[in-house]
Structure formats: C-alpha cells, structure tokens
Write an enzyme that holds these catalytic residues in place. Structure first.
Site, short mmCIF file in Angstrom:
data_model
loop_
_atom_site.label_atom_id
_atom_site.label_comp_id
_atom_site.label_asym_id
_atom_site.label_seq_id
_atom_site.Cartn_x
_atom_site.Cartn_y
_atom_site.Cartn_z
N GLN A 1 0.84 -1.20 0.00
CA GLN A 1 0.00 0.00 0.00
C GLN A 1 0.88 1.26 0.00
OE1 GLN A 1 -2.23 -0.74 3.63
NE2 GLN A 1 -0.35 -1.36 4.67
N HIS B 1 -7.97 3.07 19.91
CA HIS B 1 -7.17 2.01 20.53
C HIS B 1 -7.73 1.56 21.88
CE1 HIS B 1 -3.96 3.53 17.62
NE2 HIS B 1 -4.37 2.35 17.20
N ASP C 1 0.48 -0.16 13.84
CA ASP C 1 0.96 1.02 14.58
C ASP C 1 1.24 0.70 16.05
OD1 ASP C 1 -1.62 1.08 15.86
OD2 ASP C 1 -2.38 2.31 14.24
N ASP D 1 0.70 -12.65 7.03
CA ASP D 1 -0.70 -12.57 6.62
C ASP D 1 -1.58 -13.06 7.77
OD1 ASP D 1 -3.16 -12.77 5.43
OD2 ASP D 1 -2.62 -14.39 4.07
N ASP E 1 -7.91 -5.32 13.72
CA ASP E 1 -7.61 -3.88 13.66
C ASP E 1 -7.14 -3.60 12.24
OD1 ASP E 1 -6.72 -1.31 14.01
OD2 ASP E 1 -5.18 -1.79 15.48
N SER E 2 -8.10 -3.65 11.32
CA SER E 2 -7.77 -3.62 9.89
C SER E 2 -7.92 -2.23 9.30
CB SER E 2 -8.70 -4.57 9.13
OG SER E 2 -10.00 -4.02 9.07
N THR E 3 -7.40 -2.08 8.09
CA THR E 3 -7.71 -0.91 7.27
C THR E 3 -9.12 -1.09 6.71
OG1 THR E 3 -6.64 -2.02 5.42
CG2 THR E 3 -5.30 -0.46 6.66
N PRO F 1 -5.32 -4.50 0.96
CA PRO F 1 -4.91 -5.74 1.64
C PRO F 1 -5.93 -6.27 2.65
CG PRO F 1 -3.53 -3.87 2.34
CD PRO F 1 -4.35 -3.42 1.18
#
Lengths: 278, 278
Positions: free
Chosen positions: B34, B65, B89, B140, B158-160, B165
């Site tokens: 990305q 968070h 992060d 992965d 805790d994904s985009t 991806p």
C-alpha cells in the site's frame, strides 16, 4: 460542468475542514443578521448554512433535533409549556409537539428569514410550525425570556455557534434569565459544541450553568456534519435528574433517541469529564 | 510558503471529504502492500495515512485504541492470550498489555513497513511493541489464524478499510477461521466502519458474524478523523456477553474508556439497530 466539481467546504477551525459535494446552490441571501445559504448536496440532501457554518441537513438533522428535544422532555415528568430559542428551522418544535403533554410550544427566533426559507426548502423539518399549539415569535430570545418569568417547564437553546447573533446565548447572564423564565421544577438544554474542538468554551459554559442551576449534566450525540462529529448538549435543571427521573419513552418512530440512548448519552469519556470537573 | 496553505484532503466517499491543515510531509513510500504517508498536522499532531485513508493521529488515536481493546478485554473474565490482526501502529498492543492477566500478545501485521515507520514517527503509539509479552509477526493474518487453532482468548481485527490488503478480513470465511483460532470461551472484535457511511457493509458483516458466533454485539465510539465521526466495532463471542459479563475496570489512566462508557457504547440508536436486525 465538464471537468469540474462543486464542493462546499466549511473551515471548522483554522486547521480543519469538511467538504460536501454540491449539485447546486438553491438559495443565497444576506439577512438582517447573517448570511444564509441553502445547497443541494449529494450525500446529505439539502443543506442549511448560516454564516458559513453547517446548521442542518436533510439526512442527519434527526440526530440533533431528537437529542436536543427528547432528552429534556423525557426528564421532565409533565412538560406542558416549552420554549425554543433559536431553532428557526423548526426541527426542535417538530419533535416537541410529539409529546402528548405539551400544550404550548413557543419558537423565539431572531431571524425570520431562517423560518421562511426553512418552510420553503426544508418542509419536513419545518413541518410542526403550523400546529395550533405552536406560537412562532420573530424576536430576540434574550428579550423574550426577560419578558416571560416563570412560564416554561422546558427551554431549549437551539443556537448557532457562539459567533454572530448567538454570542449572548453563551453567557452566564443569559443562563440566569433562562432560570427565571422556568417554572419551579423547570429545566433547560443548550447545544454546547464539540468536546474535541471547543474545550475552553465547554468548560466555561459548564461552570456558568453550574453557578446558576442546582444540577448540570452534559450528554453527547453523533452528528456527522458538525465539527469532529462529537456534539455536546448541556442541561441545567432545578429539580429533575435526567437519569434518576428518566421517563418511559413517550414518542414513537424516533431514529436516534431511545431510552437506552438517553442513558448512554450521559456516559462521558474521562477526557470529557475532565473538561467539566471544575 | 507565502500566500499558500498545505492541506491533506481525504475523499471519504465520492461526495464527502475531510481536510487537515499540514505543516509538512514527514515520510512517504509505496510499500509492498500500500501507499504509506506520514504528515505533521496542525490540529491532530502526526497523521498516518494508508492508501489515502486516515489511519490514526497522535491526538485522537486514544479513542480507537482504547475502545477496540478495553471493551473485549473487560468482557472476558481472564484474558491471557490475545491476538491483533493488522494494527501495525501498535496502539492496540499498548492497551492490551495494560491488562494484568495478559501473558502473551501477538501482533500479526502483513506490512512490516507500517510497524517500522510507526516505531519511528509514532513512538508513543508503538510504545508497547518492545514488551517481553509481545510477539510481533510480519505475516498474513488469515494464514496466521489458520495455523493457530484454539489458542487465543481474545482476537482484535484492527484492519484498514475493506479495500486493498484488508478485503479478506471482511468475509465470512475469515470469521470462521477467527472462531477456530479462539479458545472455547473466546471472543473477537473487528472495526466495522461507519453506520452513517457504510450501511451495506455493516449489515453484511453483522449477518456473517452472526452466522458463525453464538453472540454478536455492536458498539460505537466518536472518532473525529474517521468518516462521519461515528465508528462501529462488532464483537463475536462464544460465551461472554459484554454487558452481562462486564468486568470491573482493570486499567487506569484511560481517556475514553470507562465502565460507564463501556455500557453506553452498546446503546445503539434505532437507525443503527435497523441495519443489523436481520
């Protein structure tokens, strides 16, 4: 337009903006008090802008109008006489008159053009203004409360941001007048901006309301078109506590308000509690 | 620059944008997975952007968070082994290891560059990654859960956003693998986008999780830099109910989470309940 897009951008602070794609501007004028623009957006339907700030949109207005109205009206056991200061779009009035106990609802809006244009371009928001229980007064809200001591069970301060005509509605002297315009067990709610963006204002307003009312309570709601999306409302109350005296839900068909949401809205994150602990 | 301003604008949909005034771009690269940009903003401190979407900022990261971590970890009575999928992060890990019961916390992040740049430019977010209980795996997440059946008490997704991806992390097959990677009384939480902006996705994800887990619960938090400011998280649980089994608060110093906020976050407005009633 070819190769072009029209966007409304509100600079919510020097460092933060929100953009809404616009199909067209429907109406634009300078009233006696402020600039007034109405645009058709792609995302949120029609948009009302006063002095460059988003006031309401067709798609998310339900949050603000349900939460400024139904929380105080489900705190008071028997609200009969209700006053809205500001709120010229009519959304708060529409929600208030859903309460069977309400006998009279007064709208005291300083800018008659907000009322007239809302009737024309936001008919579903302004829909309650013709109800026989509603008394629309184009007048200065501060003068109105001065002239009506001890008359109202519930007062809503549905103001614009604390710039321009609404400055006087974020002041201790005004809260004292609101106190005096309420009945002996009355209560009021004001919109009090964002805990992320307006921290000093919130601390000050809370301290001012505390200095006038026996009880002060803050609650929150999600409003996507307002700065940061986190919006606060502050209640000053002579007698009733919004949690201990919470009434069973009296209105049906709400999209945001419920008895559980009423309770949950008073669960303030510690960083918000910190702002109002003084 | 004279007579100029630098702004980061995220087009959150075709019709909606958020703008943050930028002092400078600190870092910019195209990783294996990305685009990754880090900017210094005026309002929110440093800003992490993946594929053009705001991931986190110094000033409001605490909301996301704390809420993705402390709600599930205060639902499970004794969480010992916790897995974070995504979350490079390190912010979720930082919160997880505040729980005294946690013996092991695994971070399974597909993009090692997110981890490395966060350590460099967001040291206070990534601060937990060096803890001896933390196992950082650049891998992965889907493969990782396939290879670790029955191992975790709590899993956080805790994904985009569901483009790029993270697409595979919003699918029924994946929730089944998460179910299998949990212990017999395990539970998981995923970030599930905005109820104002991503209604179809929320309905689908909720139905998919319901088809795998005995219990499914959604909760909400205010995140000013995410689209609409209203963010949802969805919990799938084998045994524990986040309200009936809620544990006393075990961590101190939280800025958003509290026992009251935990309860209040599950009070969904009717329009949100409508999305997940199926």
């Amino acid at each position: 337009m070819k190769n072009a897009e029209l966007w409304f951008t509100e600079y919510q602070s020097d460092n933060l903006s929100i953009g809404l794609r616009i199909n067209k501007t429907i109406h634009s004028e300078v009233t006696e008090f402020q600039t007034l623009d109405i645009m058709e957006t792609e995302q949120y339907g029609n948009l009302l802008v006063l002095d460059g700030c988003v006031m309401t949109t067709d798609k998310d207005e339900f949050v603000y109008h349900e939460m400024i109205s139904h929380v105080p009206l489900h705190t008071h056991p028997n609200p009969k006489r209700v006053l809205v200061i500001g709120g010229g779009d009519g959304g708060a009035i529409r929600e208030i008159i859903k309460h069977p106990s309400v006998e009279k609802a007064v709208l005291a809006e300083i800018d008659g053009r907000v009322i007239e244009t809302s009737k024309e371009y936001f008919p579903q928001i302004a829909s309650g203004l013709a109800d026989p229980r509603v008394d629309v007064q184009v007048t200065d809200g501060i003068q109105y409360v001065k002239d009506h001591k001890g008359e109202f069970d519930v007062i809503l301060v549905d103001s614009t941001d604390p710039i321009g005509p609404a400055v006087g509605l974020f002041a201790r002297d005004f809260y004292q007048l609101v106190f005096e315009a309420l009945t002996d067990d009355g209560l009021f709610v004001a919109q009090t901006e964002s805990p992320f963006a307006n921290q000093k204002l919130i601390s000050q307003v809370n301290a001012d309301i505390k200095s006038v009312f026996p009880q002060t309570h803050m609650y929150l709601a999600f409003i996507p078109t307002y700065p940061t999306g986190m919006w606060s409302f502050t209640m000053g109350s002579k007698k009733y506590n919004p949690l201990q005296d919470q009434q069973p839900q009296r209105v049906t068909g709400t999209k945001y308000y419920s008895s559980d949401v009423h309770k949950g809205a008073f669960a303030l994150p510690p960083f918000v509690q910190e702002l109002i602990k003084g």
